[in-house]
Scaffold this motif. Structure first.
Motif, PDB file in Angstrom:
ATOM      1  N   ALA A   1      -1.302   2.688   6.011  1.00  0.00           N
ATOM      2  CA  ALA A   1      -0.408   1.568   5.736  1.00  0.00           C
ATOM      3  C   ALA A   1       0.901   1.706   6.500  1.00  0.00           C
ATOM      4  O   ALA A   1       1.475   0.713   6.955  1.00  0.00           O
ATOM      5  CB  ALA A   1      -0.136   1.475   4.237  1.00  0.00           C
ATOM      6  N   ALA A  41      -5.165   9.054  -1.434  1.00  0.00           N
ATOM      7  CA  ALA A  41      -4.137   8.016  -1.493  1.00  0.00           C
ATOM      8  C   ALA A  41      -3.061   8.250  -0.432  1.00  0.00           C
ATOM      9  O   ALA A  41      -2.526   7.290   0.140  1.00  0.00           O
ATOM     10  CB  ALA A  41      -3.515   7.977  -2.885  1.00  0.00           C
ATOM     11  N   ALA A 100      -4.397   6.867   2.765  1.00  0.00           N
ATOM     12  CA  ALA A 100      -4.283   5.402   2.771  1.00  0.00           C
ATOM     13  C   ALA A 100      -2.834   4.981   3.025  1.00  0.00           C
ATOM     14  O   ALA A 100      -2.570   4.016   3.748  1.00  0.00           O
ATOM     15  CB  ALA A 100      -4.789   4.831   1.452  1.00  0.00           C
ATOM     16  N   GLY A 101      -1.893   5.710   2.451  1.00  0.00           N
ATOM     17  CA  GLY A 101      -0.481   5.431   2.682  1.00  0.00           C
ATOM     18  C   GLY A 101      -0.082   5.643   4.126  1.00  0.00           C
ATOM     19  O   GLY A 101       0.733   4.895   4.681  1.00  0.00           O
ATOM     20  N   MET A 107       0.829  -1.217   0.000  1.00  0.00           N
ATOM     21  CA  MET A 107       0.000   0.000   0.000  1.00  0.00           C
ATOM     22  C   MET A 107       0.859   1.261   0.000  1.00  0.00           C
ATOM     23  O   MET A 107       0.505   2.258  -0.622  1.00  0.00           O
ATOM     24  CB  MET A 107      -0.937   0.004   1.205  1.00  0.00           C
TER      25      MET A 107
END
Length: 139
Positions: free
Chosen positions: A55, A48, A51-52, A15
């Motif tokens: 992760a 994104a 989301a990173g 990810m």
């Protein structure tokens, strides 16, 4: 149990692979003609990035468990933690810059923040590359 944490760790690394693409994607924002198109593309990059960051937390926690079960050198552990913290800090700053650029839905603020967004993207990409290299070749 180790296998579960290894799976989570690898999933988090996959990810976070977004950070290797982010410099190239950030350079494409200015290539878009209209401010609304730039706004939409930057909105996707912001999501994104979030989301990173999630992760990153997953990889940090699962990696902490795995380090406790294996004999790694102190230098390797310190480097890993410092690089992870650097990614966390820089992605937070990047998210803040993107959020400021997204304050105007017409895309008026984007041009003022694109220089720092691109710079932070490149630095994050380099640090993530170093993290992957460090993880693949522990000493």
């Amino acid at each position: 149990m180790y296998q579960v944490f290894l799976y989570l760790h690898v999933l988090g690394a996959i990810m976070m692979g977004f950070y290797l693409l982010l410099p190239f994607l950030a350079m494409r924002v200015e290539a878009l003609q209209s401010g609304t198109a730039q706004f939409g593309f930057l909105n996707v990059l912001f999501a994104a990035n979030r989301a990173g960051q999630l992760a990153l937390v997953i990889a940090l926690l699962s990696g902490g468990y795995m380090v406790s079960k294996a004999p790694y050198s102190v230098l390797w552990m310190v480097l890993a933690v410092v690089l992870f913290l650097a990614i966390g800090a820089l992605t937070g700053i990047l998210g803040s810059k993107i959020r400021k650029a997204l304050q105007d839905p017409a895309g008026g603020n984007i041009k003022a923040h694109m220089g720092s967004i691109k710079s932070l993207s490149v630095i994050n990409g380099i640090i993530f590359f170093l993290v992957v290299t460090l993880m693949m070749f522990p000493f």
